[in-house]
Design a protein around this motif. Structure first.
Motif, PDB file in Angstrom:
ATOM      1  N   LYS A 326       0.809  -1.214   0.000  1.00  0.00           N
ATOM      2  CA  LYS A 326       0.000   0.000   0.000  1.00  0.00           C
ATOM      3  C   LYS A 326       0.844   1.266   0.000  1.00  0.00           C
ATOM      4  O   LYS A 326       0.301   2.377  -0.038  1.00  0.00           O
ATOM      5  N   GLY A 327       2.168   1.100   0.080  1.00  0.00           N
ATOM      6  CA  GLY A 327       3.043   2.270   0.088  1.00  0.00           C
ATOM      7  C   GLY A 327       2.875   3.116   1.329  1.00  0.00           C
ATOM      8  O   GLY A 327       2.955   4.348   1.266  1.00  0.00           O
ATOM      9  N   LYS A 328       2.666   2.460   2.485  1.00  0.00           N
ATOM     10  CA  LYS A 328       2.429   3.179   3.732  1.00  0.00           C
ATOM     11  C   LYS A 328       3.454   2.792   4.801  1.00  0.00           C
ATOM     12  O   LYS A 328       3.921   1.660   4.862  1.00  0.00           O
ATOM     13  N   LEU A 329       3.772   3.767   5.638  1.00  0.00           N
ATOM     14  CA  LEU A 329       4.624   3.560   6.794  1.00  0.00           C
ATOM     15  C   LEU A 329       3.806   3.932   8.034  1.00  0.00           C
ATOM     16  O   LEU A 329       3.244   5.031   8.105  1.00  0.00           O
ATOM     17  N   TYR A 330       3.727   3.014   8.981  1.00  0.00           N
ATOM     18  CA  TYR A 330       2.939   3.244  10.192  1.00  0.00           C
ATOM     19  C   TYR A 330       3.878   3.357  11.396  1.00  0.00           C
ATOM     20  O   TYR A 330       4.833   2.589  11.517  1.00  0.00           O
ATOM     21  N   TYR A 331       3.575   4.307  12.269  1.00  0.00           N
ATOM     22  CA  TYR A 331       4.326   4.470  13.506  1.00  0.00           C
ATOM     23  C   TYR A 331       3.361   4.283  14.672  1.00  0.00           C
ATOM     24  O   TYR A 331       2.399   5.050  14.835  1.00  0.00           O
ATOM     25  N   LEU A 332       3.596   3.247  15.480  1.00  0.00           N
ATOM     26  CA  LEU A 332       2.766   2.934  16.634  1.00  0.00           C
ATOM     27  C   LEU A 332       3.637   3.035  17.882  1.00  0.00           C
ATOM     28  O   LEU A 332       4.723   2.437  17.934  1.00  0.00           O
ATOM     29  N   GLU A 333       3.172   3.769  18.869  1.00  0.00           N
ATOM     30  CA  GLU A 333       3.976   3.929  20.092  1.00  0.00           C
ATOM     31  C   GLU A 333       3.110   3.951  21.333  1.00  0.00           C
ATOM     32  O   GLU A 333       1.973   4.416  21.332  1.00  0.00           O
ATOM     33  N   GLY A 334       3.698   3.447  22.400  1.00  0.00           N
ATOM     34  CA  GLY A 334       3.140   3.623  23.726  1.00  0.00           C
ATOM     35  C   GLY A 334       4.202   4.232  24.618  1.00  0.00           C
ATOM     36  O   GLY A 334       5.338   3.758  24.649  1.00  0.00           O
ATOM     37  N   PHE A 335       3.861   5.334  25.296  1.00  0.00           N
ATOM     38  CA  PHE A 335       4.805   5.915  26.253  1.00  0.00           C
ATOM     39  C   PHE A 335       4.121   6.043  27.600  1.00  0.00           C
ATOM     40  O   PHE A 335       2.892   6.190  27.683  1.00  0.00           O
ATOM     41  N   LEU A 336       4.899   5.963  28.658  1.00  0.00           N
ATOM     42  CA  LEU A 336       4.292   5.938  29.987  1.00  0.00           C
ATOM     43  C   LEU A 336       4.942   6.945  30.914  1.00  0.00           C
ATOM     44  O   LEU A 336       6.117   7.277  30.774  1.00  0.00           O
ATOM     45  N   TYR A 337       4.133   7.406  31.848  1.00  0.00           N
ATOM     46  CA  TYR A 337       4.597   8.284  32.920  1.00  0.00           C
ATOM     47  C   TYR A 337       4.308   7.564  34.227  1.00  0.00           C
ATOM     48  O   TYR A 337       3.149   7.316  34.571  1.00  0.00           O
ATOM     49  N   TYR A 338       5.361   7.175  34.931  1.00  0.00           N
ATOM     50  CA  TYR A 338       5.200   6.359  36.139  1.00  0.00           C
ATOM     51  C   TYR A 338       6.408   6.575  37.036  1.00  0.00           C
ATOM     52  O   TYR A 338       7.206   5.683  37.250  1.00  0.00           O
ATOM     53  N   PRO A 339       6.572   7.794  37.561  1.00  0.00           N
ATOM     54  CA  PRO A 339       7.784   8.117  38.333  1.00  0.00           C
ATOM     55  C   PRO A 339       7.928   7.253  39.576  1.00  0.00           C
ATOM     56  O   PRO A 339       6.943   6.937  40.248  1.00  0.00           O
ATOM     57  N   ASN A 340       9.166   6.856  39.824  1.00  0.00           N
ATOM     58  CA  ASN A 340       9.535   6.110  41.039  1.00  0.00           C
ATOM     59  C   ASN A 340       8.951   4.698  41.102  1.00  0.00           C
ATOM     60  O   ASN A 340       8.940   4.090  42.178  1.00  0.00           O
ATOM     61  N   GLU A 341       8.472   4.196  39.986  1.00  0.00           N
ATOM     62  CA  GLU A 341       7.944   2.833  39.931  1.00  0.00           C
ATOM     63  C   GLU A 341       8.638   2.072  38.801  1.00  0.00           C
ATOM     64  O   GLU A 341       9.203   2.676  37.879  1.00  0.00           O
ATOM     65  N   THR A 342       8.589   0.741  38.855  1.00  0.00           N
ATOM     66  CA  THR A 342       9.165  -0.059  37.778  1.00  0.00           C
ATOM     67  C   THR A 342       8.292   0.059  36.528  1.00  0.00           C
ATOM     68  O   THR A 342       7.075   0.246  36.620  1.00  0.00           O
ATOM     69  N   HIS A 343       8.918  -0.052  35.362  1.00  0.00           N
ATOM     70  CA  HIS A 343       8.225   0.180  34.104  1.00  0.00           C
ATOM     71  C   HIS A 343       7.951  -1.082  33.291  1.00  0.00           C
ATOM     72  O   HIS A 343       7.202  -1.037  32.326  1.00  0.00           O
ATOM     73  N   LYS A 344       8.570  -2.215  33.643  1.00  0.00           N
ATOM     74  CA  LYS A 344       8.526  -3.343  32.711  1.00  0.00           C
ATOM     75  C   LYS A 344       7.132  -3.923  32.507  1.00  0.00           C
ATOM     76  O   LYS A 344       6.808  -4.343  31.396  1.00  0.00           O
TER      77      LYS A 344
END
Length: 365
Positions: A326-344
């Protein structure tokens, strides 16, 4: 018989031999077994205590306790819980992920307990083919369980096979934990976000009901799970598409550039301050790896984000996906804000959601 078929036959015979010799918890159908249990990302490692303190234990730590790439603080891929075979109980055998480790030359009591689960025929097969080092056995003691046997004729042989197959072993449990979490959080989904994904981007998204629609623009969609607590991170999901015109678009430096261009005019730490836009933290170099999503070539990027003018930041994981047809480029992202806690765990949630994305069939022909 070619080498590939010979190896497959050897593995099949080895598996059959072990299944015959391992009787504990295997009588009756799976429906009569309890459900497996265990914390997210936890692996129960069953190994002789002395062996664990040596080079085999170091090799296992290098696989299952490797640091997650792209994080500010050290967090391991998995939480490995070591148990000596002599301390295994019926309750412990209900664990969701179990890894048994032994070498057939080891005469220590714990190693012998594991080795005794292998029949003489299976040991002969392993002795004849040093490349045999792993057996997977699903639902051995509980439903939904993965039991992996890692073995070798000698410690040196086992360590060599562990090092050669590091990525394979990590991926095995990464996929299991991602699917496990996905089954839980994708049971109820957000109809509005999913319909917008189809309308704006032509993608089939699966977004948990806890995520709220935030905003849309041409070729752009943003959803968010707000209000972080000690049990839950503030996670945003963004989706974007553009034309795919050159392979250079998926070079690492150009993916970072694309990310910053998307965020600079659309996502802000403080909506009242346009200079508080999100950007990629360059001091911690993002990591990249190739993969496939729904049959399409994709590049995973992991790293840290920050706001341009205010003190906020966190982790992100993204997938840049190529649809050449289809001649398309897709960008999918998830970002998180969770200070002082584990992120995994939050990052694993993002992975489960984004990797559930599918592309509608092209019926134009």
């Amino acid at each position: 018989m070619n080498k590939k078929n010979s190896l497959f036959l050897a593995l099949f015979i080895l598996a059959a031999s072990i299944l015959v010799s391992c009787q504990d918890g295997k009588n009756g159908s799976n429906s009569n077994k309890p459900k497996a249990r265990g914390a997210s990302g936890e692996i129960l490692l069953v190994i002789d205590s002395v062996k664990y303190k040596g080079p085999v234990g170091d090799a296992l730590k290098g696989i299952f306790e490797e640091d997650i790439k792209g994080l500010v603080r050290q967090e391991t891929l998995f939480d490995m819980r070591k148990v000596d075979p002599r301390s295994m109980t019926r309750i412990l055998k209900m664990a969701y992920n179990i890894v048994y480790v032994t070498t057939f030359d080891d005469k220590k009591a714990g190693s012998r307990m594991i080795s005794n689960q292998f029949s003489p025929a299976s040991k002969e097969k392993a002795a004849a083919d040093p490349s045999l080092f792993m057996l997977r056995n699903e639902d051995e003691f509980a439903q939904g369980q993965e039991v992996v046997y890692l073995f070798g004729n000698t410690e040196e042989e086992l360590i060599n096979n562990l090092r050669k197959n590091k990525d394979k072993l990590q991926n095995l449990f990464e996929v299991r934990e991602r699917n496990r979490l996905g089954d839980a959080i994708l049971e109820r989904t957000s109809g509005k976000v999913q319909s917008k994904g189809k309308e704006i981007l032509g993608l089939n998204l699966k977004i948990p009901a806890s995520y709220q629609y935030v905003k849309e623009e041409e070729n752009f969609l943003w959803a968010r799970q707000p209000t972080p607590t000690t049990q839950r991170a503030d996670i945003s999901l963004i989706f974007y598409q553009t034309d795919y015109t050159s392979e250079e678009q998926v070079f690492p430096e150009n993916i970072i550039k694309l990310r910053d261009e998307i965020l600079k005019t659309r996502v802000f730490g403080d909506p009242e301050k346009p200079t508080s836009y999100l950007e990629t933290e360059k001091q911690i170099v993002p990591s990249f790896r190739n993969m496939q999503i729904d049959g399409h070539y994709a590049i995973e990027m992991r790293g840290q984000w920050k706001t341009h003018t205010i003190s906020m930041g966190g982790s992100f994981v993204s997938y840049t996906i190529v649809d050449e047809a289809k001649g398309k480029l897709y960008y999918l992202e998830g970002f998180l804000y969770y200070p002082n806690e584990t992120h995994k765990k939050a990052l694993r949630e993002i992975e489960a959601i984004l990797m559930a994305t599918t592309f509608p069939e092209d019926n134009s022909n």
